[in-house]
Every structure is written in C-alpha cells, then in structure tokens.
Scaffold this active site. Sequence first.
Site, PDB file in Angstrom:
ATOM      1  N   HIS A 125       0.806  -1.215   0.000  1.00  0.00           N
ATOM      2  CA  HIS A 125       0.000   0.000   0.000  1.00  0.00           C
ATOM      3  C   HIS A 125       0.844   1.272   0.000  1.00  0.00           C
ATOM      4  O   HIS A 125       0.323   2.355  -0.284  1.00  0.00           O
ATOM      5  CB  HIS A 125      -0.927   0.002   1.219  1.00  0.00           C
ATOM      6  CG  HIS A 125      -1.989  -1.054   1.157  1.00  0.00           C
ATOM      7  ND1 HIS A 125      -3.260  -0.806   0.702  1.00  0.00           N
ATOM      8  CD2 HIS A 125      -1.963  -2.368   1.468  1.00  0.00           C
ATOM      9  CE1 HIS A 125      -3.981  -1.916   0.748  1.00  0.00           C
ATOM     10  NE2 HIS A 125      -3.207  -2.881   1.210  1.00  0.00           N
TER      11      HIS A 125
ATOM     12  N   ASP B 192       3.777   9.404  -1.146  1.00  0.00           N
ATOM     13  CA  ASP B 192       2.625   8.628  -0.697  1.00  0.00           C
ATOM     14  C   ASP B 192       2.353   7.522  -1.699  1.00  0.00           C
ATOM     15  O   ASP B 192       2.462   7.745  -2.918  1.00  0.00           O
ATOM     16  CB  ASP B 192       1.382   9.517  -0.564  1.00  0.00           C
ATOM     17  CG  ASP B 192       0.580   9.219   0.686  1.00  0.00           C
ATOM     18  OD1 ASP B 192       0.672   8.080   1.187  1.00  0.00           O
ATOM     19  OD2 ASP B 192      -0.139  10.102   1.166  1.00  0.00           O
TER      20      ASP B 192
END
Length: 458
Positions: free
Chosen positions: A156, A364
């Site tokens: 992730h 991110d």
Amino acid sequence: MSRLVVASNRVPNPRGSQPQAGGLAVALSGALRRNGGLWFGWNGQLSQTAVSRPRMDQAEGIDYATLPLSKDDYDDFYLGYSNAVIWPVFHFNLGAMSYERRYSEAYARVNDLFADALAPLVEPDDVIWVHDYHLMPMARELRERGVRQRIGFFLHIPFPDYDVLRAMPGHRRLLEDLCRYDLLGFQTENDRHAFEESASRAVGALVETSGVVRHRNRRLRTGVYPVGVDVDELADLSRRTLTAPRVRRLLDGLGERDLVVGVDRLDYSKGLEQRLRAVEALLQDYPHRRGHTVMMQIASPSRSSISEYADLRQRLEGLAGHINGSYGDLDWAPIHYLNRTFARGSLMGLYRAARVGLVTPLRDGMNLVAKEFVTSQDPDNPGVLVLSELAGAAAELEDAILVNPYDVDAIAAAINAALAMPLPERRRRHQRMMNRLRENAIDVWEKRFLDDLHWHIA
C-alpha cells in the site's frame, strides 16, 4: 469457489460497535463475504508474553483469527523495524530511519509467529492475500510450513528506488521474501519498476517480460492496482453529512470565507510543515486572501511514542500559532489546526464544504484523501484539488492542480489559482477526475487483483 484468506497487520474488531472507518476495510470485508473467507492478523491488543494460538471469531459470514502482540514485539516489530526502518526508507526519508539489530530480529520473529498460527488454518483450495509492509516475509514463512496455495501480496506504500532501498539493513532478505509470492501488486507503475530493478540488481532476479519476473527456479507476476474508493457511497455520504450539526456550525462560522481543507495522519511523509508554510506564503504574497480564507488542517494522532512524531506535533502547533499570531485578526484566524480524529461522515461533509482540498504529501503510495475529496464534491459547484505530484493518486488525478510538495511558493500560488478558478473549468476538471475514479473504484481494484491471482503461471 476458492475461499479467500486475508492476512494484514491490523484486523477490524468483529465485535466492535463502531462501523469500519476506512474504504479499504469495507472492500476487504466485502471480498471476504463474497468468497467465504478468513481474516487473519493482529487484533490491536498487547499481552505480557507472545501468544501463538489465535482467537477465533465469526461475524457476517467472515471468520476472524487474531493474535495480540507482546509489548516487546510491539516496540521492536511494529514501532521498530516496520515503522522506524521500512516506513521511512520506503517513503524516501533516510534521515528518519532508526535501525537496531533487535528490530530486524523482532520483524522475523513476529512473521514466524504469525505463519505458525495461520498455516494450520489454511484449507486446500484457499487463495491467500497478504497486505502491506509489516508482513513481507509471510509467503516464505508459509512455504516453509508446506503451504502451496496461491499467495498474493499488495504493497500500500511506495516502493523506493534501489539506491534508496539498499541503505536499509536487511533489504536483500526482504527482496528474496517478496519473490516467494505468486503475485505482487503495487500502487503505480513507478513502484513496480522500482521493485523489478531492485530485485534484479540485489538478488539476481530476471525480468522476463513486463509483469513477469523469474527468481531462481520460480516465476512471479507483478501488477499495478491503484486502490480506489466507493464513488457512489462517498458521494451520497457527503450530501447527507453536509447538513450534519457539526458541519453546519463550521459553515455558519465561516460566513462568506473560503475554506481550504487538509486531512492527514500526523506523519512526516505528509508534508504538513511545508503545507502550513504555504498558507503563510499565500497570506504574504496574495494579501487580498487575508481575512477571506481559512485553512483547516486535521492531523490525526499517529505513533506518538516515536520521537519524530512527537517532535513533529510540537513544530506544527508552534507554526500554526505563529501564523495565526502574525496574520490573524479579532474575528479571523487563518489556520484551524486540530490534532484529533473525526468520524468519516464528518470529514466527507467537510470536504464538500471546502473550496480547496490540499493534499501535498512528500511521498505517498496512493492517498485516498485526494480521491475522497473529489468524490465528495457537488458536481454543479465543485471545489478544486491541489495535489502533490509525488502522491500515487497524481497518476490518475491529472486534472488536479499538481504541485511539488517541497515548493512552498508554488503551493501558495496553486491555492490562489484554485480559489480563482472559474466555475466551467472547475466542472470540467471534476468530471474528468470522477470518470477516472469510477474506472478504478475500490471494487474494481479488488476484482482485478484477485482475478490475476487466480491466473496461474506455469
């Protein structure tokens, strides 16, 4: 139909009275219910000693098998190797890495413990889906215990370039571990390419074709699966919560002022200091915004026992106070900084009320706040997303105003441009982004990954 087994560091409490807060948890729950499934992992609790026998629960057609962590394992596996070593390195922040040998020993020990607990629960036709950086060794551990079922892994967070990765103690072992999966999923093409290059240079893996890697005597697939959101559910939630008392009080307090909103975990990867300084630059360089613009930054507490996080909180609180003291007036404070966690419904109403969504992480994997902000907007009068080009979401949301998150002046200019953007352009940008979000919605992400995991490589 094969049963789905999900392994993740944290598992929702099946007996909890609160609804699951995140879209990802909702999506995994749905996949488990549809396939018949088992959710395995840490239950969020601590024990005096290590526990090897999982607690079994059942709710809404899903079986749960969970373990507590010992205090030492929490300190050294979770706070240590996972979040003081892997997390900063994978977010390209070598200066924040803090390595001790006991951290890597705990990382191996907990993955060994988890595999001991999970292997006896696996049935012959199961398909296993392991999630995120805490459990990268799980495939190797399960293979060593005789598990031959298909095992997929989804990362992730970002995957760093090899010249960054090789600064991390134990990186070769982790690359070897990742090569034991049948399918590796990444958020972006850059992440997949970085893994393939690292595996090639560090452990001699051969990239046969795009998406197929050979390591020693086995082949694995790699794929790009950007995590999405439930577009219709969030759009409906934002419409309903716009009239909630808490949101109405906010709007009444704003009056005619423009709201700029940021919502993040309190983490050094989120670019929060640069973001607040950008608001200061906005007030300095665009004085007509003074008295007319309010920045609301929500920074949910996170890993407060790690010194970098506690120090960051102090710096942010001091910076917000400095800006308010320098530019605020008797009836106006430019920054509302909240170090709290809010319910998802309140956040969706807040997004819908905002003229600008400010999402500027320094790095991110994806950033679902960006997608939630777009989804929450009124299509007839949408706000504008200002998005870091170093967030995974930037690969899909090209109609946001993309910025370098380190360039404070550029972020300030982007906020000003977003506030001045004409309605027809806002509508065009919003519609194009919504089209992309529907193409990569959360159920599409889940289905694509599991379909590919079922496809066998000889």
